[in-house]
Structures are given as structure tokens and as C-alpha cells.
Design an enzyme around this catalytic site. Structure first.
Site, PDB file in Angstrom:
ATOM      1  N   HIS A   1      -2.775  -2.682  -9.471  1.00  0.00           N
ATOM      2  CA  HIS A   1      -3.749  -2.054  -8.567  1.00  0.00           C
ATOM      3  C   HIS A   1      -4.988  -2.921  -8.521  1.00  0.00           C
ATOM      4  CE1 HIS A   1      -6.318   0.989  -6.762  1.00  0.00           C
ATOM      5  NE2 HIS A   1      -5.199   1.551  -6.359  1.00  0.00           N
TER       6      HIS A   1
ATOM      7  N   HIS B   1       0.869  -1.189   0.000  1.00  0.00           N
ATOM      8  CA  HIS B   1       0.000   0.000   0.000  1.00  0.00           C
ATOM      9  C   HIS B   1       0.907   1.240   0.000  1.00  0.00           C
ATOM     10  CE1 HIS B   1      -3.505   2.366   0.622  1.00  0.00           C
ATOM     11  NE2 HIS B   1      -3.868   2.001   1.834  1.00  0.00           N
TER      12      HIS B   1
ATOM     13  N   ASP C   1       2.475   5.148  -6.957  1.00  0.00           N
ATOM     14  CA  ASP C   1       3.755   5.058  -6.251  1.00  0.00           C
ATOM     15  C   ASP C   1       4.956   4.864  -7.169  1.00  0.00           C
ATOM     16  OD1 ASP C   1       2.909   5.326  -3.558  1.00  0.00           O
ATOM     17  OD2 ASP C   1       2.003   3.345  -3.683  1.00  0.00           O
TER      18      ASP C   1
HETATM   19  N1  CMC Z   1       4.369  -7.312 -10.029  1.00  0.00           N
HETATM   20  C1  CMC Z   1       4.238  -8.547 -10.556  1.00  0.00           C
HETATM   21  N2  CMC Z   1       3.077  -9.220 -10.619  1.00  0.00           N
HETATM   22  C2  CMC Z   1       2.008  -8.611 -10.108  1.00  0.00           C
HETATM   23  C3  CMC Z   1       2.047  -7.316  -9.536  1.00  0.00           C
HETATM   24  C4  CMC Z   1       3.293  -6.668  -9.508  1.00  0.00           C
HETATM   25  N3  CMC Z   1       3.409  -5.452  -8.988  1.00  0.00           N
HETATM   26  N4  CMC Z   1       0.817  -6.977  -9.101  1.00  0.00           N
HETATM   27  C5  CMC Z   1       0.014  -8.011  -9.390  1.00  0.00           C
HETATM   28  N5  CMC Z   1       0.738  -8.997 -10.006  1.00  0.00           N
HETATM   29  C6  CMC Z   1       0.216 -10.271 -10.535  1.00  0.00           C
HETATM   30  C7  CMC Z   1      -0.023 -11.275  -9.419  1.00  0.00           C
HETATM   31  O1  CMC Z   1       1.118 -12.069  -9.185  1.00  0.00           O
HETATM   32  C8  CMC Z   1      -1.182 -12.055  -9.986  1.00  0.00           C
HETATM   33  O2  CMC Z   1      -0.676 -12.934 -10.952  1.00  0.00           O
HETATM   34  P1  CMC Z   1      -1.303 -14.418 -11.105  1.00  0.00           P
HETATM   35  O3  CMC Z   1      -2.702 -14.181 -11.594  1.00  0.00           O
HETATM   36  O4  CMC Z   1      -0.421 -15.104 -12.068  1.00  0.00           O
HETATM   37  O5  CMC Z   1      -1.262 -15.026  -9.735  1.00  0.00           O
HETATM   38  C9  CMC Z   1      -1.997 -11.004 -10.734  1.00  0.00           C
HETATM   39  O6  CMC Z   1      -1.054  -9.993 -11.119  1.00  0.00           O
HETATM   40  C10 CMC Z   1      -3.100 -10.382  -9.885  1.00  0.00           C
HETATM   41  O7  CMC Z   1      -2.495  -9.861  -8.716  1.00  0.00           O
HETATM   42  P2  CMC Z   1      -3.172  -9.818  -7.302  1.00  0.00           P
HETATM   43  O8  CMC Z   1      -2.115  -9.958  -6.268  1.00  0.00           O
HETATM   44  O9  CMC Z   1      -4.322 -10.795  -7.247  1.00  0.00           O
HETATM   45  O10 CMC Z   1      -3.781  -8.372  -7.318  1.00  0.00           O
HETATM   46  P3  CMC Z   1      -4.315  -7.563  -6.072  1.00  0.00           P
HETATM   47  O11 CMC Z   1      -5.441  -6.742  -6.557  1.00  0.00           O
HETATM   48  O12 CMC Z   1      -4.574  -8.473  -4.921  1.00  0.00           O
HETATM   49  O13 CMC Z   1      -3.045  -6.653  -5.678  1.00  0.00           O
HETATM   50  C11 CMC Z   1      -1.558  -4.852  -5.467  1.00  0.00           C
HETATM   51  C12 CMC Z   1      -2.961  -5.298  -5.915  1.00  0.00           C
HETATM   52  C13 CMC Z   1      -1.462  -3.344  -5.578  1.00  0.00           C
HETATM   53  C14 CMC Z   1      -1.358  -5.252  -3.996  1.00  0.00           C
HETATM   54  C15 CMC Z   1      -0.502  -5.548  -6.354  1.00  0.00           C
HETATM   55  O14 CMC Z   1      -0.682  -5.156  -7.694  1.00  0.00           O
HETATM   56  C16 CMC Z   1       0.930  -5.272  -5.901  1.00  0.00           C
HETATM   57  O15 CMC Z   1       1.442  -5.978  -5.026  1.00  0.00           O
HETATM   58  N6  CMC Z   1       1.596  -4.211  -6.473  1.00  0.00           N
HETATM   59  C17 CMC Z   1       2.926  -3.844  -6.018  1.00  0.00           C
HETATM   60  C18 CMC Z   1       2.832  -2.982  -4.782  1.00  0.00           C
HETATM   61  C19 CMC Z   1       2.344  -1.594  -5.109  1.00  0.00           C
HETATM   62  O16 CMC Z   1       2.812  -0.951  -6.029  1.00  0.00           O
HETATM   63  N7  CMC Z   1       1.415  -1.093  -4.278  1.00  0.00           N
HETATM   64  C20 CMC Z   1       0.865   0.258  -4.415  1.00  0.00           C
HETATM   65  C21 CMC Z   1      -0.580   0.249  -4.828  1.00  0.00           C
HETATM   66  S1  CMC Z   1      -1.165   1.860  -5.370  1.00  0.00           S
HETATM   67  C22 CMC Z   1      -1.092   2.858  -3.978  1.00  0.00           C
HETATM   68  C23 CMC Z   1      -2.076   2.487  -2.951  1.00  0.00           C
HETATM   69  O17 CMC Z   1      -3.228   2.912  -3.009  1.00  0.00           O
HETATM   70  O18 CMC Z   1      -1.692   1.768  -2.026  1.00  0.00           O
END
Ligand code: CMC
Length: 430
Positions: free
Chosen positions: A308, A269, A364
Site C-alpha cells: 500500500h 486499486h 483486497d
Molecule cells: N508484490 C510484490 N512487490 C511489491 C508489491 C506487491 N504487491 N507492492 C510493492 N512491491 C514492491 C515494489 O516492486 C517495490 O520494490 P523495489 O523497491 O524493489 O522496486 C517496492 O515494493 C515499493 O513498491 P511501489 O510500487 O513503489 O509502491 P507504490 O506505493 O507505488 O504501490 C501498490 C502501492 C498498492 C500499487 C502496490 O503495493 C501494489 O501494486 N500492490 C498490489 C496491488 C494491490 O493489492 N492493490 C490494492 C491496494 S489497497 C486497495 C486500494 O485502496 O486500492
């Protein structure tokens, strides 16, 4: 004959059919409870870990369309707000629903400025931390400590009382953040200068040295103003949901906001801005990008600043922040890490892994590079997210308290543990 705005469900276990009303694109999950397989059945529940498809409230603050990359506060596009407003003007809008007139804005700015000082015992509390304490830990703890200084804040259903706590929190969070930074540097605290605007004063408290009057760099002040606007609110994210959940027990806003800030701290986050810069430093040069991305695609790590839960398009805030670079780098000189970031984005956006998962840069990805260029230490980056997000947290706090449909938050669970069994005396175990 069935009503048009309804959902007809047939339970194949019993052959019974139910009609459930649809309102604003949702069904009320409690209507599912009437669907039972037998008389002693508790009734059907929806199962949604991480709330991927569950609306927890009706909200009139922020509209987000993740498919189209749209973000609006109270109907105004984020692009127009970032282009034309001061941060406190947007804060007023987010909290009150309308943009302020000039006289309302003047009064609001004065009211906030009147609350920027913190009690000397809060400053002492900050001094009690280890010199290398992470500023976000100091922030979370000091905001919670404010609860003990303002016990009146417990009157959460008193509109005047709420207004006062909102002013205090918006005014004092930059002071706490700057004091946390100066403590970690072994620097004496720089007190608020209310001749300066909100963002300029924050820069003053962070960076003032021996000069009698600190003059913020206008380019930095403008850029930080835009960054603060981009972080003001983002509807039901992890920290805002934490704020609402804690506030639903009628806890005071300081404790609730401290909990929200704790949720923000995590690297998925608000801690992502710090994690992005550490990642870029680790990649180091453009040549190392392919091997780094290969490890991401193997699932060994995440590309921080990408992806996201809601956006399936480019985060509009990332676009706005990217536009701030030119002006800031004219003053600071171009950071070599920017070349790594731009190339990383370019390559990632062409790769099937990111395209198929609709992963784009989020707010970010670029914010940390601007903070770094402006000389903010990396550990304070998440706090730079928390200061403006205080506005969103408070707007949701107030909306929740005035919402007659809300009650204490209390999700259900599906119990998967062992069934009933006889107690085993200690002497007979193992
Ligand atoms: N790098 C590589 N793979 C990713 C990433 C990433 N940053 N984000 C998602 N994925 C992949 C994930 O491995 C999954 O793949 P698979 O379907 O093969 O298992 C797929 O994309 C869906 O991901 P998810 O984890 O189910 O998605 P989520 O909605 O639960 O997670 C997130 C959202 C923001 C936590 C995630 O995208 C992430 O960890 N991003 C990196 C951290 C980041 O930049 N956070 C800041 C978010 S924006 C500011 C805020 O409001 O906090």
C-alpha cells in the site's frame, strides 16, 4: 532572526537564502517560485510524480496513519464503526461529520430508499451491453449516463441540489451494479425492495429468483455490511483524487464519479480484489506457494492484495475482514482457496523481500474470498468496492466544492522534449 515555524533554504546556485513558512507540517509549493537562478528563470518547482509526498488538500473526513495502521472516519476508529454501525449510518457520518441520531438515521434511510429505482432508459442502456461485458465497464458508463437524466446536477454550488445528487447516487449505484450482473447472466432485473435495509436490498436485487419475497441470509448481510463499511472512504487514493480533479472543473457529480470509478477499476486499486482471487486460483495449492513467491521476488509479478502506498503496517481493514470469515464459512463451508491465502500470507510475512519493503496484506487480500463464498461472480468484485466508495467520493466532492483554497486542478510539468526547430515541409521529411 528567523521564525520558528519556517524553513530556511539556501540556493547554492546564487548563494541567496529564503525563509518559507511551515504550516501543519507542509510548505506551500508556490513559495518555491521565488527561488530563481536568474531573472528569466521561471522559479523552483517541486517534482513529485505519483504525488508520493504532496498534500493536495486539507480534509476533515478520514485520518490515516500508515505507520501505525490507524484508520478513522471523522475521529471514529474503523474498528468501532464496523462493529457497531450499519453502512448507511457510516455513510451519514462520512458525509455529514457526525453520527446520526435515531431520527436522523431513520430519515436518511427513508430518503435513500426513495431513490433506489433507476429510469427505465438507464435499464435499457444496461441491456444494450454485450452479455459478457465486464460489470465495471457497465457501471462506469451507466453512472456517467445518469448525468443526462439529471441535468440539474450541474448546479454544484447549490447545497440542496448537491444533497439530492448525493441521495440519488448512493441509492442508485447498487441498483446499477445488480442490473449489470443480472444482464450478464441473462436474468430479468429484480427491482428494489425498500422493506429491506440497504445491503439486504442489494442482495435481493442481485440474487432474487422466483420467490415472492427475497429474504437475505443474515450472516451474508452482516458480512457485506462490514465489507461496505471498510470500503466507505480512504482519503486521497487514486480514485478519490480523480473525483476531486474532475470535480475541480465543476463537472457534474455523475461524470466526476464515473471517472473516479474508472480509476478504481485498475488492478493496482479496486480491481485488486478480483486479481487476488484469480492469483489464488492460479497458485491452486499450498505446494505451489514457494515457486509463486520466487517469481514475485524476481520481480516478474506482484503479490496482489499486498502493499500500500500509505500503510507500512497491517491494513486495519484487512484485519476486520479476516474476522468475518468464520461466520461466513459456517454457512458456505470453508473455501480451499482460504488455506492458500492464509499460508501465502504466513510465508510472505516471514520473507525478507516483504519485510524490508514493509509489504502487508491490504483490504483486497481477503475481501474477494468472502465475496466468492457468498456467490458473487468475480467480475463484480470491483463494483462491490465502487458501491460503498461512492460515499467517500461524494464526501470529498462536497468538501472540495466548499473549500475556498481549491481551484481547478492543474499540475505543472518538466518539459524534456526537443527544443525549438524549423518546420519541415511534408515533401522534405523522412
Ligand atoms: N508484490 C510484490 N512487490 C511489491 C508489491 C506487491 N504487491 N507492492 C510493492 N512491491 C514492491 C515494489 O516492486 C517495490 O520494490 P523495489 O523497491 O524493489 O522496486 C517496492 O515494493 C515499493 O513498491 P511501489 O510500487 O513503489 O509502491 P507504490 O506505493 O507505488 O504501490 C501498490 C502501492 C498498492 C500499487 C502496490 O503495493 C501494489 O501494486 N500492490 C498490489 C496491488 C494491490 O493489492 N492493490 C490494492 C491496494 S489497497 C486497495 C486500494 O485502496 O486500492
Amino acid at each position: 532572526m528567523t521564525a520558528q515555524n519556517s524553513l530556511t533554504i539556501t540556493d547554492n546556485r546564487t548563494g541567496r537564502t529564503y525563509e518559507i513558512p511551515i504550516e501543519m507540517g507542509t510548505i506551500d509549493a508556490s513559495h518555491l517560485r521565488q527561488i530563481r537562478a536568474s531573472d528569466d528563470d521561471f522559479g523552483l518547482m517541486s517534482y513529485d510524480p505519483a504525488f508520493k509526498n504532496t498534500a493536495s488538500c486539507r480534509s476533515a473526513i478520514t485520518e490515516l496513519n500508515g505507520e501505525r495502521g490507524i484508520l478513522r472516519h471523522r475521529g471514529y476508529a474503523i474498528e468501532a464503526l464496523a462493529e457497531n454501525c450499519s453502512f448507511l449510518e457510516v455513510a451519514y457520518l462520512v458525509l455529514n461529520g457526525e453520527l446520526p441520531t435515531q431520527s436522523e438515521l431513520d430519515q436518511w434511510v427513508t430518503d435513500v430508499a426513495n431513490h433506489t429505482l433507476i429510469h427505465k432508459n438507464v435499464a435499457r442502456h444496461i441491456e444494450g451491453f454485450q452479455h459478457d461485458a465486464h460489470p465495471m465497464g457497465i457501471f462506469v458508463s451507466s453512472v456517467a449516463a445518469l448525468s443526462t437524466f439529471y441535468p440539474d446536477a450541474k448546479n454544484v454550488f447549490d447545497a440542496e441540489c448537491r444533497k439530492l445528487q448525493i441521495l440519488r447516487l448512493i441509492a442508485k449505484t447498487p441498483t446499477i451494479a445488480a442490473f449489470a450482473h443480472r444482464h450478464s447472466q441473462g436474468m430479468t432485473f429484480a427491482y428494489p425492495d425498500n422493506d429491506l435495509a440497504y445491503v439486504g436490498n442489494f442482495l435481493n436485487m442481485m440474487f432474487k429468483m422466483t420467490e415472492l419475497k427475497y429474504k437475505p441470509n443474515p450472516v451474508f448481510e452482516r458480512a457485506l455490511n462490514v465489507l461496505f463499511i471498510c470500503h466507505a472512504d480512504h482519503e486521497q487514493n487514486c480514485s478519490t483524487t480523480s473525483m476531486r480533479v474532475i470535480a475541480s472543473s465543476q463537472a457534474d457529480p455523475y461524470c466526476a464519479l464515473s471517472g473516479a470509478a474508472a480509476a478504481l477499476y485498475g488492478p493496482l486499486h479496486g480491481g485488486a480484489n478480483e486479481a487476488v482471487v484469480r492469483m489464488l486460483q492460479e497458485i491452486g495449492t499450498v505446494d505451489n506457494i514457494p515457486s509463486f513467491l520466487a517469481s514475485v521476488k524476481r520481480g516478474e509479478r506482484r503479490l496482489m492484495g499486498f502493499g500500500h502506498r500509505v500503510y507500512r503496517a497491517y491494513d486495519p481493514r484487512a484485519k476486520i475482514i479476516k474476522r468475518c470469515f468464520d461466520e461466513v464459512f459456517t454457512v458456505t463451508g470453508r473455501s480451499p482457496l482460504l488455506d492458500v491465502a492464509v499460508e501465502l500470507e504466513r510465508i510472505a510475512l516471514q520473507e525478507d523481500y516483504f519485510i524490508s519493503r514493509q509489504l502487508y496484506p491490504n483490504v483486497d487480500f481477503y475481501s474477494g474470498l468472502i465475496y466468492k463464498a457468498m456467490n458473487f461472480p468475480m467480475t463484480i468484485f470491483p463494483v462491490l468496492f465502487a458501491i460503498p466508495r461512492t460515499v467517500g467520493w461524494l464526501a470529498h466532492w462536497q468538501e472540495l466544492l466548499l473549500d475556498k483554497e481549491q481551484k481547478i486542478s492543474r499540475p505543472r510539468q518538466v518539459y524534456v522534449g526537443v527544443g525549438p526547430r524549423p518546420f519541415v515541409p511534408r515533401s522534405e521529411r523522412g
